[in-house]
Design an enzyme around this catalytic site. Structure first.
Site: not given
Length: 228
Positions: A118, A225
């Site tokens: 991430d 995201y």
């Protein structure tokens, strides 16, 4: 500069809050690229007594232009990275336990799972060791140079951190708070990697397609995201 000094002060205070700094270890800086000035933590000043007004302003040659204290002993490392990578807005150096352990072991922090992916596109690299001449010479400047040597022409915000062999981690970001955020993540994924490899010493890297998905959904051109 008062606003930037406040931001750098707050970012430095996040280090002990998140368990990344003991005593006076660690330092955070940020750059004002329009003015060519960097704000950085003063050397050896305790977090318990430090104030925003204590932050030191230096120019790109390291000369103090504002502040009563000497700047961090790592200032030359910060300046070298700012000179080389225009995308950097903040830099942090810590001796956080798990990331430093990987540095002392001389190993990159392996990308083993999605938490790592991430934030970091691939392993978090470890530099080579500095030679005796590099240490006895301009040590902090040469620390910056060996980081640059390791990163090369890669986009530093795609791998926003590194461990310097036998020394410790450096992280960076778009600003001082982003740099600290990445330093916190680096410490967490360093701990996760150590635990995971302890459980399964044969554990391989995260699948490349899964790493690509997780990194690109947060940082790619079509990232989705979070909130816009």
């Amino acid at each position: 500069m008062q606003k930037l000094k406040q931001q750098v002060f707050e970012a430095n205070m996040e280090l002990p809050r998140y368990g990344l700094a003991t005593f006076t270890w660690g330092n955070v800086s940020a750059i004002d690229r329009e003015r060519g000035l960097v704000v950085i933590k003063p050397s050896g000043v305790a977090y318990e007594t430090m104030k925003a007004a204590d932050m030191v302003v230096v120019d790109m040659s390291g000369k103090v232009v504002e502040g009563e204290y000497r700047p961090s002993s790592d200032t030359a490392t910060h300046l070298e990275l700012y000179r080389r990578y225009p995308s950097l807005g903040g830099i942090v150096h810590t001796h956080s336990t798990h990331a430093t352990a990987w540095a002392q072991a001389g190993l990159a922090i392996p990308a083993l799972g999605t938490t790592h992916a991430d934030y970091f596109f691939g392993d978090i690299p470890c530099t080579r060791g500095l030679s005796e001449e590099e240490v006895q010479g301009e040590y902090e400047l040469n620390t910056g140079k060996v980081i640059i040597e390791t990163l090369g022409n890669a986009e530093p915000l795609h791998t926003p951190g590194i461990v310097v062999y036998q020394h410790g981690p450096f992280a960076w970001g778009k600003d001082a708070h982003d740099a600290v955020h990445n330093a916190v993540v680096m410490e967490e994924v360093a701990k996760m990697a150590w635990i995971a490899r302890s459980i399964n010493p044969q554990l391989n890297h995260i699948d490349s397609f899964l790493m690509n998905k997780h990194f690109m959904r947060k940082h790619g051109p079509n990232a989705y995201y979070g909130q816009k």
